[in-house]
Structures are given as C-alpha cells and as structure tokens.
Design an enzyme around this catalytic site. Structure first.
Site, PDB file in Angstrom:
ATOM      1  N   LYS A   8       0.646  -1.152   0.006  1.00  0.00           N
ATOM      2  CA  LYS A   8       0.017   0.042  -0.128  1.00  0.00           C
ATOM      3  C   LYS A   8       0.887   1.266   0.107  1.00  0.00           C
ATOM      4  O   LYS A   8       1.816   1.160   0.422  1.00  0.00           O
ATOM      5  CB  LYS A   8      -0.829  -0.082   1.112  1.00  0.00           C
ATOM      6  CG  LYS A   8      -2.078  -0.965   0.840  1.00  0.00           C
ATOM      7  CD  LYS A   8      -3.294  -0.941   1.826  1.00  0.00           C
ATOM      8  CE  LYS A   8      -4.593  -1.845   1.133  1.00  0.00           C
ATOM      9  NZ  LYS A   8      -5.214  -2.375   2.243  1.00  0.00           N
ATOM     10  N   ARG A  39      -3.598 -10.274   4.631  1.00  0.00           N
ATOM     11  CA  ARG A  39      -4.010 -10.397   3.409  1.00  0.00           C
ATOM     12  C   ARG A  39      -2.790  -9.636   2.429  1.00  0.00           C
ATOM     13  O   ARG A  39      -2.659  -8.593   2.893  1.00  0.00           O
ATOM     14  CB  ARG A  39      -5.330  -9.489   3.167  1.00  0.00           C
ATOM     15  CG  ARG A  39      -5.891  -9.344   1.748  1.00  0.00           C
ATOM     16  CD  ARG A  39      -6.891  -8.326   1.768  1.00  0.00           C
ATOM     17  NE  ARG A  39      -7.601  -8.413   0.438  1.00  0.00           N
ATOM     18  CZ  ARG A  39      -7.264  -7.606  -0.675  1.00  0.00           C
ATOM     19  NH1 ARG A  39      -6.050  -6.808  -0.527  1.00  0.00           N
ATOM     20  NH2 ARG A  39      -7.779  -7.597  -1.868  1.00  0.00           N
TER      21      ARG A  39
END
Ligand code: PMM
Length: 279
Positions: free
Chosen positions: A218, A260
């Site tokens: 991210k 995840r």
C-alpha cells in the site's frame, strides 16, 4: 474460519485480483486460466485462504457494474473451488456478486463497505450462511483520500466496526462467522495507518472478533520508505515488498488473525517467524 487459535498461527490470505486496474497487480490475472494458475501457485506457497476481487478499490477508482464484476469473478471462483480445497473469499460490495460467488464455491464475503453500499448485503450473507469480513473505509474509494480526519482514529474505526458487526449479527450472520478489518489505506493518512497498526490489540479487544489486516504494497509504505531515504521519489507498489513484510510481522505480533497479502511465500515465512516471537 478466521481464528488463529484453530490453525495455531495467523492465516495468510492470498490476494487474487481479477481486475484490469487494481493498483499493484491490475490486469495480470484477468483471464480465468491465468487466475486459476496464479491462485494454485499461491496455495502452493502457503495461502490458507484466497481472496478474489473483481472491482478495484484503489483510491479514486470508479465503480464497476455488477455484470462485469460477475463475469470476472464467478468463473475464477468456480475453477479454483474445483481445483483446490482452501476457503475462497470474494472481495465485493455487491450482494448479487456475493451470492453468485458463494454459489460457485466461495465461503467468505469480504466487504470493504461493511454492508454500506448495498442494503441487501447483510441479509444475503446471512441467508447464504457465509462468513463475513466487515472493513472500515471512510466514505467511498473515489473520494476517501480527500483530507481524511478523525478525532481518534482507533476509537472512530472501532466504533464504526462495532456498529457494523452489530448490524451483521442482527441480520442473522452468526458471531463465529464474523471478522473485522481496520481498512489500512482506506481514507487514512500514513500516520492514521501506523497508529491503527500500533494499536491493533486495543481494536481487537474492543471488537472481540478475529482481525484481518491488509497492508500489502500500500501507498503509505511508499511514503514511509521515501521519508527514510530522504528523497522525493516514492517507491512504486512492487518496491514495497520488504516494507509489507515488516508490517506483516508487526501485525502478527500485535494479534492480527489474518494477513491479506500479494506475496504469499514470503509472508508465510514471516508469519511463522513472527508467531514464534509473539508466542
Ligand atoms: N485492501 C484492498 C482490497 N480489499 N479487503 C480487506 N478486507 N482489507 C484490505 O486491506 C483490502 C481489501 C486493496 O488492495 P488490493 O488492490 O491489493 O486488493
């Protein structure tokens, strides 16, 4: 389904995006055969669960029509369910997609809107008897990164998630089938994301359900790396892998039940090591 106690360590959820525009692997796994191959590869590398998504949720992303999302996700779920026994999760905010994916073999619905985008979602998941992940997002993907502000990010996120979990239970989803996710990167600054990770134990204690954490590749990791390097260039998604692994270790140490991730092989090794350290 999500309890780290049952498998003796946190679970590794492998990300399989079947979208043409996801921020880090968009377009690579759109073809069903390619998705199947990649999914099986992730299972071979140690994925305990696979999360299939047909709609990009990257900041600024436009919504996708249900028909398009169904065409992307359902064939991949069908093929993977036939070829592997790992639980499959569908990353969707649409009840029709959740229903079709569960009928095709998925057992978990991962909803980044926590039921806010589709009024049929909670009752549909309850009727399907599927597990459900509620995630925190500020607003919607198109605008979520516009000056995010919170009084206290952990308190605000925990309050939101507690409310959505109550609604999910009221709709008939059983407690053991629920998990929550602070939504790293979804309407948060770098500081907010780091605070949520640091205070994960508080979030977990307040919610009383397994916690899913998704930091993989991210943007905030790029910002941290840029600051460390003291340059103005932010590393791209594929250059954020070691930072991802550091946050995986951190999240596991702070009690995450599911991580995840895109790079399953490396994450599985980090989870095994971090769990030893956290035990
Ligand atoms: N992040 C993305 C998509 N879905 N679901 C959950 N539960 N948690 C997340 O952090 C999350 C998610 C965006 O990342 P991607 O484009 O790599 O899938």
């Amino acid at each position: 389904m999500f309890d780290r106690v049952k498998i003796g360590r946190p679970a590794v959820m492998g990300i399989l995006n079947v979208t043409p525009d996801s921020f880090s692997d968009g377009g690579r796994f759109l073809d069903t055969d390619v998705a199947l191959h990649h999914g099986l590869e992730l299972v071979g590398e140690g994925a305990d669960l696979l999360d299939l998504g047909g709609e990009s949720t990257r900041p600024g992303a436009e919504p996708v029509h249900a028909g398009e999302e169904l065409a992307r996700v359902v064939p991949a779920v069908t093929e993977l369910a036939a070829a592997s026994s790992v639980p499959l999760s569908v990353d969707t905010t649409k009840a029709v997609v959740a229903e079709a994916a569960v009928e095709a073999g998925a057992s978990i619905v991962n909803d980044v809107s926590a039921g806010r985008f589709d009024t049929e979602m909670l009752s549909t998941v309850a009727d399907l008897g599927a597990a459900y992940v509620v995630m925190h997002m500020r607003g919607e993907p198109r605008t979520m990164q516009d000056e995010p502000r919170y009084d206290d990010v952990v308190d605000d996120v925990a309050g939101f998630l507690a409310e959505r979990l109550d609604l999910a239970r009221a709709a008939g989803i059983r407690s053991g089938f629920l998990a929550a996710d602070p939504g790293i990167g979804f309407g948060k600054t770098t500081e907010h994301n780091l605070t949520l990770l640091a205070r994960l134990p508080e979030l977990r204690a307040r919610l009383g359900v397994p916690i899913v954490v998704g930091t993989s590749r991210k943007r905030f990791l790029g910002a941290v790396l840029r600051d460390i390097a003291g340059t103005s260039d932010e590393p791209g998604a594929l250059e954020r892998e070691e930072a991802t692994l550091a946050t995986v270790a951190w999240a596991v140490d702070r009690g995450a039940d599911v991580v995840r991730v895109h790079d399953v092989a490396a994450s599985a090794r980090v989870v095994a090591l971090a769990r030893g350290a956290a035990a």
